[in-house]
Scaffold this motif. Structure first.
Motif, PDB file in Angstrom:
ATOM      1  N   UNK A 138      44.195  48.463  53.052  1.00 58.46           N
ATOM      2  CA  UNK A 138      42.903  47.410  52.979  1.00 58.46           C
ATOM      3  C   UNK A 138      42.582  47.868  51.500  1.00 58.46           C
ATOM      4  N   UNK A 139      42.910  48.298  50.951  1.00 60.09           N
ATOM      5  CA  UNK A 139      42.130  48.774  49.000  1.00 60.09           C
ATOM      6  C   UNK A 139      42.120  47.693  48.647  1.00 60.09           C
ATOM      7  N   UNK A 140      41.514  46.813  47.713  1.00 57.44           N
ATOM      8  CA  UNK A 140      42.159  45.578  46.930  1.00 57.44           C
ATOM      9  C   UNK A 140      42.711  46.092  45.662  1.00 57.44           C
ATOM     10  N   UNK A 141      42.093  48.221  45.080  1.00 53.97           N
ATOM     11  CA  UNK A 141      42.269  48.600  44.131  1.00 53.97           C
ATOM     12  C   UNK A 141      41.254  49.624  44.678  1.00 53.97           C
ATOM     13  N   UNK A 193      37.481  41.139  39.311  1.00 57.58           N
ATOM     14  CA  UNK A 193      37.405  40.477  38.966  1.00 57.58           C
ATOM     15  C   UNK A 193      37.841  39.972  37.911  1.00 57.58           C
ATOM     16  N   UNK A 194      37.659  40.387  36.990  1.00 57.99           N
ATOM     17  CA  UNK A 194      37.904  40.342  35.574  1.00 57.99           C
ATOM     18  C   UNK A 194      39.775  39.642  35.019  1.00 57.99           C
ATOM     19  N   UNK A 195      40.900  40.253  36.291  1.00 53.36           N
ATOM     20  CA  UNK A 195      41.839  40.487  36.252  1.00 53.36           C
ATOM     21  C   UNK A 195      42.591  41.436  35.583  1.00 53.36           C
ATOM     22  N   UNK A 196      41.536  42.623  35.327  1.00 51.55           N
ATOM     23  CA  UNK A 196      42.281  44.126  34.902  1.00 51.55           C
ATOM     24  C   UNK A 196      42.370  44.577  35.897  1.00 51.55           C
ATOM     25  N   UNK A 197      43.655  45.129  35.316  1.00 53.44           N
ATOM     26  CA  UNK A 197      44.146  46.549  36.171  1.00 53.44           C
ATOM     27  C   UNK A 197      45.072  47.043  34.833  1.00 53.44           C
ATOM     28  N   UNK A 198      45.690  48.690  35.099  1.00 49.90           N
ATOM     29  CA  UNK A 198      46.166  49.592  34.909  1.00 49.90           C
ATOM     30  C   UNK A 198      47.126  50.315  35.388  1.00 49.90           C
ATOM     31  N   UNK A 199      47.338  50.632  33.709  1.00 45.41           N
ATOM     32  CA  UNK A 199      49.405  50.953  33.782  1.00 45.41           C
ATOM     33  C   UNK A 199      49.329  52.141  34.356  1.00 45.41           C
ATOM     34  N   UNK A 200      50.290  52.473  34.935  1.00 43.37           N
ATOM     35  CA  UNK A 200      50.986  54.032  35.553  1.00 43.37           C
ATOM     36  C   UNK A 200      51.191  55.158  34.504  1.00 43.37           C
TER      37      UNK A 200
END
Ligand code: KG4
Ligand code: ZN
Length: 348
Positions: free
Chosen positions: A75-78, A324-331
């Motif tokens: 269920x987690x968005x992140x 919400x700002x579109x940020x994602x971190x990589x592995x």
């Protein structure tokens, strides 16, 4: 509506939280905080013990947070996790675990700066604790005065040049023979103290300081701690004098913090003050801050105790902002013992 999982392991609390995000703001669905009491025996946090304790606790803490919110990882968005600053071994436990579950379930991973987390904590308690505001973050490891015109934009006005405010409380607690961490014990003892008995000078606070001069906002507590040590050493009856010394110390520290925050509100034209970090649990500080800021027609927002000290809800809330700002971190997200708060803007 989306839900995020937050994970915090930067020091001696293993914490996980599920936070729900709606256009109206963030709301805590569950928050689990497991404090490592073992460090009290050593009079301070022992990094190696902290890492090992996080390892034992992380799985049940996260599972409990998910179960009490009635959600699963799917269920987690992140997954938001503290990755700096803090004890590297402790941070790595949270970061590695977060990477593992995020990779296994194909969820976005977001690294959060611990101090940015503290900035978001109070907004979980008070809907009005949102920018623009002046923030005073006072914890065991940090003392930071910021101007926050918007989330993600932080101007550092000042900070401590030596000991953090919480560290000063803990060291003074030790000098007065109180248990670790000393903050709450010093506050309790100070209530019985006579303010006139030990008047310590206010560190780094002079009338001739002007905006633009780094001392205008900077803080320093190591000289105050030395003054306390000399008072303790000079006492012929410490049992009798302890409360007065605690009171004198706390009054000097609180007066200084209030004066610098009031300066910041005036110079920046801000009417909201947000407090964060463990020392924000100090009722005397909060009351004095209210008095100082009220006189400017402003409002002070202080977090409740469970959100003032280290917790994962604030990490999820800061993570939601970056998501919400579109940020994602990589592995290859890593843990860092120290790192500047992201979004720092140059001084105006
Ligand atoms: O934010 P926090 O839980 O951990 C860090 O990130 O450091 O803050 C812990 C600090 C300790 O130094 C503790 O003594 C202090 O917060 N503290 C207090 C009070 N409650 C906790 N200091 C003064 N008065 C209190 N009531
Ligand atoms: Zn903290």
């Amino acid at each position: 509506m989306s839900v995020l999982l937050g994970i915090e392991t930067s020091c001696d609390e293993t914490s996980a939280s599920v936070v729900e995000v709606t256009p109206a703001g963030a709301r805590i669905r569950s928050l689990v905080i497991l404090s490592q009491d073992v460090h009290a025996i050593f009079g301070g946090v022992v990094p190696e013990i902290a890492s090992r304790a996080h390892l034992t606790a992380i799985v049940p803490v996260v599972e409990h947070a998910l179960a009490s919110a009635g959600v699963t990882l799917d269920d987690m968005a992140a997954i938001a996790v503290t990755n700096a600053p803090g004890l590297v071994g402790a941070l790595l436990v949270g970061v590695s675990y977060a990477k593992g579950i995020a990779a296994a379930r194909g969820r976005p991973l977001i690294g959060v700066h611990h101090m940015e987390g503290h900035l978001f904590a109070t907004s979980l308690d008070h809907a009005d604790a949102v920018p623009p505001f002046i923030a005073l973050l006072v914890s065991g490891g940090h003392t930071l005065l910021l101007d926050v015109p918007a989330w993600g934009r932080y101007e550092r006005l000042g900070g401590t040049r030596d000991d953090a405010a919480g560290e000063a409380f803990d060291k003074v607690g030790k000098l007065l023979g109180l248990p670790y961490p000393g903050g709450p014990h010093v506050e309790r003892l100070a209530r019985e103290g006579d303010p006139a008995r030990h008047r310590f000078s206010r560190p780094m606070l002079r009338r001739d300081q002007r905006p633009g001069d780094p001392e205008y906002y900077d803080l320093s507590f190591s000289g105050l701690k030395t003054a306390v040590r000399l008072a303790v050493e000079g006492s012929t009856d410490l049992e009798r004098d302890r409360a007065h010394i605690a009171r004198g110390f706390q009054d000097a520290l609180v007066d200084t913090l209030v004066a610098k925050v009031v300066r910041a509100c005036r110079e920046r034209g801000r009417t909201r003050v947000v407090l964060g970090g463990g020392v924000a649990c100090n009722g005397t500080l909060v009351a004095a801050m209210r008095q100082g800021v009220d006189s400017l027609g402003g409002a002070v927002f202080a977090p409740t105790a469970r959100l003032a000290t280290d917790n994962a809800a604030m990490i999820a809330a800061a993570g939601a902002f970056h998501l919400a700002r579109g940020h994602r971190d990589s592995w290859d997200l890593n843990a860092h013992a120290s790192a500047p708060i992201p979004g720092l803007i140059p001084g105006g």
